[in-house]
Design a protein around this motif. Structure first.
Motif: not given
Length: 403
Positions: A126-134, A142-150, A348-354, A394-397
């Motif tokens: 759930x490192x946020x980078x995996x559905x952001x810059x990376x 299929x899991x909420x990332x660290x920022x979403x959980x926080x 979500x299609x824009x970053x493949x984050x559930x 949350x927004x995605x880059x």
């Protein structure tokens, strides 16, 4: 003649069935030995149970474990072994460092071998980078990332005026560092009155005795601890807290993970240890999966995202009539489906984050409508708060490339 005609019909039906059943081979690439093995074997059991339930006229699932030894380089080695064995779908997630290396490997492999592309289904990194810059077109989380959980935890903490002094303790790698950064930023935004009285990073899966860390927490006079620790690092931390009679509240990502409920019970802190999760056994569920899993393995179905991942993958296989990675990626992107708790999850299609509902839950003695305990402790989970899926968005880059 009638018998021959009937036999022909049966043969045709059986042939159509065989042709319609798509073989779906999956490599589960996670630590299956060492200190994290209990957590990942548990996840593998969840996935295999779901594979059995979903195998039928549309698809047949085969899930093979590959041990990455909690090492990023080993994850790449095991991924290549899986590819050499003809497997084109990977599931992985413990840890974010290994998942990050695997994500890069998959992207490079697909660029070089477009006719043998692979798909990476991320179950728990759930490192946020995996559905952001990376972000990558072949990666789906299929899991909420660290920022979403926080965000879910801090929104709950904001409703607890008794919390004044918070101590942060996290594992020193990409995920733990992300938890730390999110906690500092979001506490400042939502509860600027809270004082952060400690901020500790420790080596991942290398500490056998957390008593020196607990002594620091105790000396800080913290009333609450926020931690993203998982596996043995959380269980041993809580054990040391129990031994030291540390009477703080705990706000965690993974206290529901295998082994941790027993350690929570040892603290004696009834409903003062919280976890942010996708659901739990004492919620109303859509069928008897949890009860069936308990009867088979003795523990609860405590990784709900394993069901979500397999359900959404199955939907994609049925829609594409194929297990070809590019076809599956197209079907998964933007897909939605009901969760086992009655909500809706969307990829979500824009970053493949559930995006799905998240629940802040507390652990304590069974009471009221609570029916199920965890790990034979006599204690179970109950819902303390909920953050709806839309609030977690949350927004995605990410700038998603074409597959």
């Amino acid at each position: 003649m009638r018998i021959l005609a009937f036999a022909a019909v049966l043969f045709t039906a059986a042939t159509s069935y065989a042709q319609a059943q798509v073989p779906v081979r999956i490599a589960f690439i996670d630590p299956l030995s060492g200190p994290a093995a209990a957590v990942t074997e548990n996840a593998l059991n969840h996935l295999r149970v779901m594979g059995e339930r979903l195998s039928g006229k549309d698809a047949r699932y085969e899930i093979t474990g590959f041990d990455n030894k909690l090492n990023a380089q080993e994850a790449i080695i095991q991924a290549q072994k899986a590819i050499d064995a003809g497997i084109r779908i990977f599931i992985a997630g413990n840890s974010s460092a290994a998942a990050g290396a695997l994500n890069e490997f998959v992207a490079k492999h697909n660029e070089r071998n477009p006719q043998q592309a692979v798909l990476f289904l991320n179950i728990s990194a759930i490192d946020p980078a995996l559905t952001n810059d990376k972000c990558s077109p072949a990666h789906f989380r299929f899991d909420a990332h660290a920022d979403m959980k926080m965000l879910a935890l801090v929104k709950f903490i904001a409703t607890q005026p008794q919390i004044k002094r918070v101590y942060l303790i996290n594992q020193d790698y990409s995920f733990g560092q992300a938890v730390r950064a999110a906690a500092l930023a979001m506490l400042k935004q939502h509860r600027p009155d809270i004082e952060v009285v400690g901020d500790e990073l420790h080596p991942l899966a290398k500490i056998n005795d957390f008593s020196p860390y607990v002594a620091k927490i105790k000396a800080s006079n913290a009333d609450s601890v926020i931690t993203g620790n998982w596996g043995n690092d959380l269980a041993l931390l809580l054990k040391s807290a129990a031994d030291a009679n540390l009477q703080t509240g705990w706000y965690t990502y993974y206290a529901s993970g295998i082994g941790s409920p027993t350690a929570v019970r040892q603290t004696g802190l009834a409903h003062r240890v919280f976890a942010v999760i996708e659901g739990h056994s004492n919620m109303q569920m859509s069928d008897g999966l949890d009860a069936d899993y308990r009867a088979r393995y003795g523990g609860s179905f405590n990784v709900p995202r394993a069901r979500l991942l397999m359900d959404m993958l199955h939907d994609a296989v049925v829609k594409a009539k194929s297990a070809e990675p590019k076809a599956l990626a197209a079907a998964l992107s933007g897909a939605s489906r009901a969760t086992m708790y009655g909500g809706t999850a969307t990829m979500r299609a824009s970053d493949h984050q559930v995006l799905q509902d998240l629940y802040v839950t507390s652990f304590g003695p069974l009471e009221g409508s609570m029916k199920f305990d965890e790990e034979k402790t006599g204690w179970g989970w109950k819902t303390a708060g909920v953050v709806k899926a839309a609030e977690t968005a949350l927004p995605t880059s990410c700038r998603m490339a074409a597959f």
